[in-house]
Motif scaffolding. Sequence first.
Motif, mmCIF file in Angstrom:
data_model
loop_
_atom_site.group_PDB
_atom_site.id
_atom_site.type_symbol
_atom_site.label_atom_id
_atom_site.label_comp_id
_atom_site.label_asym_id
_atom_site.label_seq_id
_atom_site.Cartn_x
_atom_site.Cartn_y
_atom_site.Cartn_z
ATOM 1 N N THR A 50 -9.226 10.362 -6.672
ATOM 2 C CA THR A 50 -7.778 10.209 -6.765
ATOM 3 C C THR A 50 -7.438 9.800 -8.188
ATOM 4 O OG1 THR A 50 -5.836 9.164 -5.747
ATOM 5 C CG2 THR A 50 -7.788 7.795 -6.043
ATOM 6 N N THR B 158 -3.005 7.604 -6.202
ATOM 7 C CA THR B 158 -2.489 8.764 -5.484
ATOM 8 C C THR B 158 -2.818 10.031 -6.258
ATOM 9 O OG1 THR B 158 -0.493 9.808 -4.579
ATOM 10 C CG2 THR B 158 -0.242 8.575 -6.623
ATOM 11 N N ARG B 159 -2.929 11.138 -5.540
ATOM 12 C CA ARG B 159 -3.096 12.433 -6.186
ATOM 13 C C ARG B 159 -1.756 13.055 -6.556
ATOM 14 N NH1 ARG B 159 -7.808 16.040 -3.234
ATOM 15 N NH2 ARG B 159 -9.607 14.859 -4.025
ATOM 16 N N SER B 160 -0.730 12.726 -5.783
ATOM 17 C CA SER B 160 0.584 13.337 -6.003
ATOM 18 C C SER B 160 1.676 12.282 -5.837
ATOM 19 C CB SER B 160 0.804 14.487 -5.036
ATOM 20 O OG SER B 160 0.596 14.056 -3.692
ATOM 21 N N PRO B 161 2.100 11.648 -6.924
ATOM 22 C CA PRO B 161 3.169 10.647 -6.834
ATOM 23 C C PRO B 161 4.480 11.284 -6.420
ATOM 24 C CG PRO B 161 2.671 11.152 -9.121
ATOM 25 C CD PRO B 161 1.615 11.821 -8.298
ATOM 26 N N ARG C 37 -0.198 2.680 -8.668
ATOM 27 C CA ARG C 37 -0.563 3.284 -7.396
ATOM 28 C C ARG C 37 -1.726 4.263 -7.555
ATOM 29 N NH1 ARG C 37 1.136 -0.239 -4.924
ATOM 30 N NH2 ARG C 37 3.035 -0.364 -3.703
ATOM 31 N N ASN D 146 0.796 -1.219 0.000
ATOM 32 C CA ASN D 146 0.000 0.000 0.000
ATOM 33 C C ASN D 146 0.833 1.275 0.000
ATOM 34 O OD1 ASN D 146 -2.859 -0.984 0.262
ATOM 35 N ND2 ASN D 146 -1.951 -2.010 2.009
ATOM 36 N N ASP D 147 2.145 1.180 -0.205
ATOM 37 C CA ASP D 147 2.962 2.386 -0.169
ATOM 38 C C ASP D 147 3.987 2.377 -1.298
ATOM 39 O OD1 ASP D 147 4.487 0.915 2.716
ATOM 40 O OD2 ASP D 147 5.125 0.724 0.630
ATOM 41 N N HIS E 46 -6.520 7.144 3.787
ATOM 42 C CA HIS E 46 -7.306 6.754 2.620
ATOM 43 C C HIS E 46 -8.444 7.759 2.412
ATOM 44 C CE1 HIS E 46 -9.729 4.285 -0.099
ATOM 45 N NE2 HIS E 46 -8.612 3.642 -0.349
#
Length: 320
Positions: free
Chosen positions: A285, A175-178, A173, A158-159, A224
């Motif tokens: 997201t 995410t909004r901001s990799p 992934r 999860n990370d 989350h």
Amino acid sequence: MLIPGAHYRLAFTQVILAFAQVFNALTHYQLDYPDLALILALVRGGSLARAAALLKVDVSTVFRAVRRLEAALGQALFEKSRAGYLPTTLARTLAEQAERAEQALEAARIGVEQGGEVISGTVRLTCTDSVLHALLLPALAQFMLAYPALTLELSTSNDFANLSRRDADIALRLTRSPPEHLVGRRLGAVSYRVCASTAYLKSVEPSDLTQLSWIAPDDFLPDHPTVIWRRQQFPGVLPSYRCNSMLSVTELVRAGLGVAALPDFLIDPAQGLRPLSEPLLGYDTSLWLLTRPDCRALRSVVTLFDELSHWVRLPDQERC
């Protein structure tokens, strides 16, 4: 002039010679491929019987061969126990080299059959379990048969630690901001909706969401989007069930145990899931396909990256 696949045989030969030189210097015994094949079969099988089946010989042949090899090397390769033959650190190391040689030979064979160079090697890919089951596996089924010499190692996490620690080459992934140190492509937006199973809705009144049994990610996923949304919208609601993955949350909802906010790619009406809300505004997201900058020099990674860019598709997206 090298025939197709000859460079793979050269790589295989170099692997064998390098290890043979090391052990020749230490033990005056020169390892060859049958030795490595024997070690690999016993590591994989864990017992004389299973190793013999893999090698297509009888058990006594494997037993004598292992004893001769250990005597020649002057050290044990396996520890005998009731559980079977347990490999030592040396045996595991040699087994890894044997697998590389095995892959090189397979790539050479395929190259000769196809009349040219093939994409080969091992690529490590990480994603969450929900992305694996709903998005990645359908994509792999579309193109992996075209790359018989390419090996994938899949892990769920999860990370981003896998990529940062160089434990993985590619990541899918949400995410909004990799992270800025990674490069990649945004594959699309992912929204969330509150959902329940049709079976659960037969026994409750869904108009007041606060009175329903909630299923939610546990403290393993404290940031989350669905957790943040629920705490802001329904601060007095305490989930009846907590799970350490969104796939588990979805399975509990599907089993009729309550409601949850789910990503749209996991909401399948054919499996009895019914949305109870519009998309949660402001909590969407994105799905990102990411890799490390240094991996862009690896043909195997670039090939898989490009294929995934083409085949991984979110609901309501059309493939170009």
